[in-house]
Design a protein around this motif. Structure first.
Motif, mmCIF file in Angstrom:
data_model
loop_
_atom_site.group_PDB
_atom_site.id
_atom_site.type_symbol
_atom_site.label_atom_id
_atom_site.label_comp_id
_atom_site.label_asym_id
_atom_site.label_seq_id
_atom_site.Cartn_x
_atom_site.Cartn_y
_atom_site.Cartn_z
ATOM 1 N N LYS A 23 -29.073 -82.752 58.636
ATOM 2 C CA LYS A 23 -30.150 -82.298 59.506
ATOM 3 C C LYS A 23 -30.787 -81.047 58.918
ATOM 4 C CE LYS A 23 -31.262 -81.195 64.300
ATOM 5 N NZ LYS A 23 -32.421 -82.107 64.244
ATOM 6 N N THR A 24 -32.109 -81.051 58.840
ATOM 7 C CA THR A 24 -32.834 -79.925 58.273
ATOM 8 C C THR A 24 -33.365 -79.024 59.385
ATOM 9 O OG1 THR A 24 -34.979 -81.043 58.246
ATOM 10 C CG2 THR A 24 -33.555 -81.393 56.358
ATOM 11 N N SER A 25 -33.508 -77.740 59.056
ATOM 12 C CA SER A 25 -33.997 -76.779 60.046
ATOM 13 C C SER A 25 -35.525 -76.765 60.111
ATOM 14 C CB SER A 25 -33.478 -75.379 59.723
ATOM 15 O OG SER A 25 -33.914 -74.966 58.434
ATOM 16 N N GLU A 26 -36.162 -77.475 59.177
ATOM 17 C CA GLU A 26 -37.618 -77.605 59.199
ATOM 18 C C GLU A 26 -38.002 -79.073 59.151
ATOM 19 O OE1 GLU A 26 -38.659 -73.442 56.839
ATOM 20 O OE2 GLU A 26 -39.727 -75.284 56.361
ATOM 21 N N SER A 27 -39.233 -79.360 59.434
ATOM 22 C CA SER A 27 -39.700 -80.738 59.455
ATOM 23 C C SER A 27 -39.456 -81.407 58.107
ATOM 24 C CB SER A 27 -41.189 -80.780 59.783
ATOM 25 O OG SER A 27 -41.422 -80.259 61.070
ATOM 26 N N ILE A 28 -38.735 -82.508 58.157
ATOM 27 C CA ILE A 28 -38.338 -83.168 56.915
ATOM 28 C C ILE A 28 -39.522 -83.787 56.190
ATOM 29 C CG2 ILE A 28 -37.824 -85.452 57.863
ATOM 30 C CD1 ILE A 28 -35.196 -85.331 56.186
ATOM 31 N N TRP A 29 -40.599 -84.051 56.917
ATOM 32 C CA TRP A 29 -41.746 -84.689 56.277
ATOM 33 C C TRP A 29 -42.442 -83.750 55.290
ATOM 34 C CZ3 TRP A 29 -46.193 -82.013 57.097
ATOM 35 C CH2 TRP A 29 -46.279 -81.244 58.245
ATOM 36 N N LYS A 30 -42.103 -82.463 55.347
ATOM 37 C CA LYS A 30 -42.697 -81.500 54.427
ATOM 38 C C LYS A 30 -42.217 -81.688 52.989
ATOM 39 C CE LYS A 30 -43.234 -77.671 57.709
ATOM 40 N NZ LYS A 30 -42.837 -76.265 57.979
ATOM 41 N N PHE A 31 -41.098 -82.338 52.833
ATOM 42 C CA PHE A 31 -40.454 -82.411 51.528
ATOM 43 C C PHE A 31 -40.722 -83.762 50.859
ATOM 44 C CE2 PHE A 31 -38.272 -78.500 52.142
ATOM 45 C CZ PHE A 31 -38.009 -78.436 53.500
ATOM 46 N N ASN A 32 -41.085 -83.695 49.605
ATOM 47 C CA ASN A 32 -41.393 -84.918 48.855
ATOM 48 C C ASN A 32 -40.169 -85.543 48.215
ATOM 49 O OD1 ASN A 32 -44.178 -84.963 49.363
ATOM 50 N ND2 ASN A 32 -44.545 -83.481 47.737
ATOM 51 N N THR A 33 -39.152 -84.743 47.992
ATOM 52 C CA THR A 33 -37.956 -85.290 47.359
ATOM 53 C C THR A 33 -36.725 -84.894 48.159
ATOM 54 O OG1 THR A 33 -37.711 -83.380 45.919
ATOM 55 C CG2 THR A 33 -38.954 -85.241 45.056
ATOM 56 N N MET A 34 -35.844 -85.811 48.295
ATOM 57 C CA MET A 34 -34.577 -85.553 48.976
ATOM 58 C C MET A 34 -33.554 -86.550 48.473
ATOM 59 S SD MET A 34 -35.896 -86.786 52.709
ATOM 60 C CE MET A 34 -37.382 -85.811 52.466
ATOM 61 N N GLY A 35 -32.304 -86.169 48.582
ATOM 62 C CA GLY A 35 -31.304 -87.084 48.063
ATOM 63 C C GLY A 35 -29.893 -86.675 48.407
ATOM 64 N N TRP A 36 -28.970 -87.476 47.931
ATOM 65 C CA TRP A 36 -27.544 -87.232 48.094
ATOM 66 C C TRP A 36 -26.880 -87.202 46.721
ATOM 67 C CZ3 TRP A 36 -25.153 -86.114 52.647
ATOM 68 C CH2 TRP A 36 -25.865 -86.379 53.821
ATOM 69 N N TYR A 37 -25.938 -86.293 46.592
ATOM 70 C CA TYR A 37 -25.139 -86.148 45.385
ATOM 71 C C TYR A 37 -23.682 -86.039 45.800
ATOM 72 C CZ TYR A 37 -29.518 -85.079 42.999
ATOM 73 O OH TYR A 37 -30.782 -85.166 42.488
ATOM 74 N N ARG A 38 -22.795 -86.230 44.853
ATOM 75 C CA ARG A 38 -21.374 -86.085 45.166
ATOM 76 C C ARG A 38 -20.640 -85.461 44.003
ATOM 77 N NH1 ARG A 38 -19.771 -92.560 45.384
ATOM 78 N NH2 ARG A 38 -19.861 -92.955 43.112
ATOM 79 N N GLN A 39 -19.505 -84.895 44.345
ATOM 80 C CA GLN A 39 -18.732 -84.184 43.328
ATOM 81 C C GLN A 39 -17.248 -84.306 43.622
ATOM 82 O OE1 GLN A 39 -19.738 -80.011 42.966
ATOM 83 N NE2 GLN A 39 -19.072 -79.970 40.824
ATOM 84 N N VAL A 40 -16.493 -84.569 42.573
ATOM 85 C CA VAL A 40 -15.035 -84.567 42.674
ATOM 86 C C VAL A 40 -14.510 -83.402 41.849
ATOM 87 C CG1 VAL A 40 -14.899 -87.043 43.069
ATOM 88 C CG2 VAL A 40 -14.757 -86.161 40.733
ATOM 89 N N PRO A 41 -13.338 -82.899 42.171
ATOM 90 C CA PRO A 41 -12.797 -81.745 41.440
ATOM 91 C C PRO A 41 -12.717 -82.005 39.944
ATOM 92 C CG PRO A 41 -11.542 -82.117 43.429
ATOM 93 C CD PRO A 41 -12.473 -83.282 43.301
ATOM 94 N N GLY A 42 -13.190 -81.041 39.178
ATOM 95 C CA GLY A 42 -13.127 -81.143 37.729
ATOM 96 C C GLY A 42 -14.259 -81.900 37.092
#
Length: 111
Positions: A23-42
């Motif tokens: 959830k974003t604190s500002e209107s999400i439509w303002k942003f042209n790019t968004m995504g998900w990333y992930r990370q494991v230790p090391g």
């Protein structure tokens, strides 16, 4: 400063589904790019999925056909719906909206 609050992580069994939310604190439509990333230790943070201004989605090969990224502009929330989860999906998942990052949410896939 835009704040991103992630939720939805937890412990699931292989083959289960799970939905992450950012959830974003500002209107999400303002942003042209968004995504998900992930990370494991090391390891370095890796790309999972993205959504551009025209709602075109891109996925990493490892999650294509299992994960779906989408947004709800009424709720200012970015989602990642994950099906057929595998132990290899275990990671801390981070959302990215514009230049902003969430704090991460841990997903563990284990029997």
């Amino acid at each position: 400063q835009v704040q991103l609050v992630e939720s939805g992580g937890g412990l699931v069994e292989p083959g289960w589904s799970r939905r992450l939310a950012c959830k974003t604190s500002e209107s999400i439509w303002k942003f042209n790019t968004m995504g998900w990333y992930r990370q494991v230790p090391g390891k370095e943070r890796e790309f999972v999925a993205s959504l551009d201004g025209s709602d075109t989605a891109n996925y990493s090969d490892s999650v294509k056909s299992r994960f779906t990224i989408f947004k709800d502009t009424r709720k200012n929330t970015l989602y990642l719906h994950m099906n057929l989860l595998e132990p290899e999906d275990t990671a801390v998942y981070f959302c990215n909206v514009g230049v902003y990052w969430g704090q991460g949410t841990q997903l563990t896939v284990s029997s």
